[in-house]
Design an enzyme around this catalytic site. Sequence first.
Site, mmCIF file in Angstrom:
data_model
loop_
_atom_site.group_PDB
_atom_site.id
_atom_site.type_symbol
_atom_site.label_atom_id
_atom_site.label_comp_id
_atom_site.label_asym_id
_atom_site.label_seq_id
_atom_site.Cartn_x
_atom_site.Cartn_y
_atom_site.Cartn_z
ATOM 1 N N CYS A 124 0.851 -1.181 0.000
ATOM 2 C CA CYS A 124 0.000 0.000 0.000
ATOM 3 C C CYS A 124 0.886 1.229 0.000
ATOM 4 C CB CYS A 124 -0.854 -0.101 1.254
ATOM 5 S SG CYS A 124 -1.744 1.353 1.675
ATOM 6 N N ARG A 129 1.452 -3.037 5.121
ATOM 7 C CA ARG A 129 0.249 -3.195 5.952
ATOM 8 C C ARG A 129 -0.136 -4.667 5.995
ATOM 9 N NH1 ARG A 129 -4.005 1.386 4.327
ATOM 10 N NH2 ARG A 129 -4.968 0.889 6.309
ATOM 11 N N ARG A 410 -12.084 8.973 -1.502
ATOM 12 C CA ARG A 410 -12.206 7.799 -0.632
ATOM 13 C C ARG A 410 -12.559 8.220 0.786
ATOM 14 N NH1 ARG A 410 -7.350 3.842 -0.654
ATOM 15 N NH2 ARG A 410 -8.901 2.874 0.683
HETATM 16 N N1 EPU Z 1 0.077 -4.022 11.503
HETATM 17 C C1 EPU Z 1 0.800 -5.218 11.420
HETATM 18 N N2 EPU Z 1 0.092 -6.383 11.304
HETATM 19 C C2 EPU Z 1 -1.265 -6.428 11.261
HETATM 20 C C3 EPU Z 1 -1.988 -5.210 11.345
HETATM 21 C C4 EPU Z 1 -1.297 -4.014 11.466
HETATM 22 O O1 EPU Z 1 2.018 -5.203 11.462
HETATM 23 O O2 EPU Z 1 -1.831 -7.511 11.158
HETATM 24 C C5 EPU Z 1 0.811 -2.750 11.631
HETATM 25 C C6 EPU Z 1 0.652 -1.873 10.379
HETATM 26 O O3 EPU Z 1 1.579 -2.235 9.392
HETATM 27 C C7 EPU Z 1 0.869 -0.480 10.920
HETATM 28 C C8 EPU Z 1 0.297 -0.563 12.345
HETATM 29 O O4 EPU Z 1 0.224 -1.960 12.654
HETATM 30 O O5 EPU Z 1 2.237 -0.188 10.986
HETATM 31 C C9 EPU Z 1 -1.068 0.056 12.495
HETATM 32 O O6 EPU Z 1 -1.972 -0.444 11.550
HETATM 33 P P1 EPU Z 1 -3.527 -0.605 11.866
HETATM 34 O O7 EPU Z 1 -3.882 -2.024 11.755
HETATM 35 O O8 EPU Z 1 -3.845 0.114 13.140
HETATM 36 O O9 EPU Z 1 -4.167 0.194 10.642
HETATM 37 P P2 EPU Z 1 -5.410 -0.258 9.778
HETATM 38 O O10 EPU Z 1 -6.443 -0.882 10.603
HETATM 39 O O11 EPU Z 1 -4.935 -0.971 8.561
HETATM 40 C C10 EPU Z 1 -6.747 1.956 10.178
HETATM 41 C C11 EPU Z 1 -7.335 3.034 9.327
HETATM 42 C C12 EPU Z 1 -6.233 3.844 8.694
HETATM 43 C C13 EPU Z 1 -5.394 4.451 9.817
HETATM 44 C C14 EPU Z 1 -4.871 3.341 10.740
HETATM 45 C C15 EPU Z 1 -4.111 3.861 11.941
HETATM 46 C C16 EPU Z 1 -9.418 2.045 8.630
HETATM 47 C C17 EPU Z 1 -10.269 1.517 7.542
HETATM 48 N N3 EPU Z 1 -8.184 2.429 8.311
HETATM 49 O O12 EPU Z 1 -5.946 1.165 9.298
HETATM 50 O O13 EPU Z 1 -6.864 4.882 7.954
HETATM 51 O O14 EPU Z 1 -4.299 5.148 9.271
HETATM 52 O O15 EPU Z 1 -5.971 2.553 11.215
HETATM 53 O O16 EPU Z 1 -4.905 4.709 12.695
HETATM 54 O O17 EPU Z 1 -9.875 2.150 9.766
HETATM 55 C C18 EPU Z 1 -7.002 6.548 6.324
HETATM 56 O O18 EPU Z 1 -8.181 6.736 6.684
HETATM 57 O O19 EPU Z 1 -6.385 7.337 5.548
HETATM 58 C C19 EPU Z 1 -6.292 5.378 6.820
HETATM 59 C C20 EPU Z 1 -5.189 4.902 6.232
#
Ligand code: EPU
Length: 430
Positions: A124, A129, A410
């Site tokens: 991404c 991610r 988006r």
């Molecule tokens: N991570 C891992 N393994 C996993 C999941 C996450 O290593 O299985 C790492 C990621 O690589 C990252 C960190 O954990 O470094 C945080 O990722 P997180 O899972 O919290 O992010 P996400 O759920 O993929 C959501 C938002 C994002 C926002 C992040 C952080 C949604 C749909 N997306 O993403 O939103 O940046 O949380 O707050 O809720 C945006 O709206 O522009 C956006 C990218």
Amino acid sequence: MKSIGLDTSGKMIVKGPQKAKGTLTVSGAKNAVLPIMGASLLTDDDIDLRNVPDLADVRTMIEILESAGKVIERFDDQLIIKSSGNINSEIPYEPVRKMRASFNVYGPLTLRNGYAKVALPGGCSIGARPVDFHLEGLKKLGIESTIEHGFVTSKLNNPNSFINISLPFPSVGATEHVLTTACLLEGVKTTITNCAIEPEVTDLVNFLNKMGAKITGGGTSILKIEGVKKLSGVKYTIIPDRIEAGTYIILGKLVGEKLTIKNVSAEHLNSLFSVFDNIGSPVDYDEKKREVKVAETLLNPLNSISMETAPFPGFPTDLQPQITTFLSLVPGRSTITETVFKSRFYHIDELNRMGAKIRVEDNTAIIEGVNKLSGAPVEATDLRAAAALLIAGLVAEGETIISNVDHIFRGYENIHEKLEQVGIELIYEK
Ligand code: EPU
């Protein structure tokens, strides 16, 4: 203004500097509505959602729910999700490629159908991610996953009666995915520790509890779930989007002239408000009206600052590109360390093309404030980068052409119309 597509190819032409005067109203939160829509797969009853923003990502989630067997009706900001009687638990690559949040239907579909096959999200533009925390958490819930040919396929085993899951990082998506899935494991008691406590996670907890789930600990880093046999239909109103609000506050601090931003949840934006306190330009928030009044602040004496992004209640990574645009015009040296998505810096080179003076060392952006930006052709790599470049284009002298700007649709409902209503002129080309 032409119609908006779901790809990312459009172009926005901004002639700066411009001023914004009038009222902007914040829409429902993208990152709250997406997991809530996904959780509708846990029931066959009708789900009636209000304050649903019309965003490209919401349309992608509608496509996914339809392909999974739901029937969707939309009236303005209301979305009604009904069941067609069938559940299809195979989700192809295309919607998951467009939007990683699609992956979170994997656990719920497995529980409803005993099996699911969902494309594995790829890389991404904001950095790596992975979904390893999701898969490890689901495994503890009895969902065995096999990865083959770019797809994850599940097999449902009998789970233990007591499950403890400790997330290695408070991942928003992993917390939501595991939490949602655990709700329908009848009689199973699950404890998730080191959970994300973002307001969008709490909104999901409130939604699930309204459906009849038994979750305690909402808003804290420890969630306890007692699985139930059935969840029911519900009417639910989505919280306002704190990132949209924060983006418009930052925009107002650069180009506002008596700009009012309505429907702001200040309790979700304390970190942004304290950054502006430290910069020396406090945010004027009216708690009763839940609105911010904001005007251009660059002529006031401002302080450079050192800050970092962090999981909630820290400063959101989703406002990092926009605050970087702001700090690029604050005298002195500011620094921003990105701790959530460590390589989310693709907007920096584009801001430098507009005259900003920023360099990146490891996961820190070092910003030497300049006294003006100048318009240039730039490229948006993700939706928050697009917002940062749009703000930069509005404050810069001359013409900025932002390519791949459709990313912005988006996450920002009707942004062009909202900005036109406050006197901003934008030309959008498909
Ligand atoms: N991570 C891992 N393994 C996993 C999941 C996450 O290593 O299985 C790492 C990621 O690589 C990252 C960190 O954990 O470094 C945080 O990722 P997180 O899972 O919290 O992010 P996400 O759920 O993929 C959501 C938002 C994002 C926002 C992040 C952080 C949604 C749909 N997306 O993403 O939103 O940046 O949380 O707050 O809720 C945006 O709206 O522009 C956006 C990218």
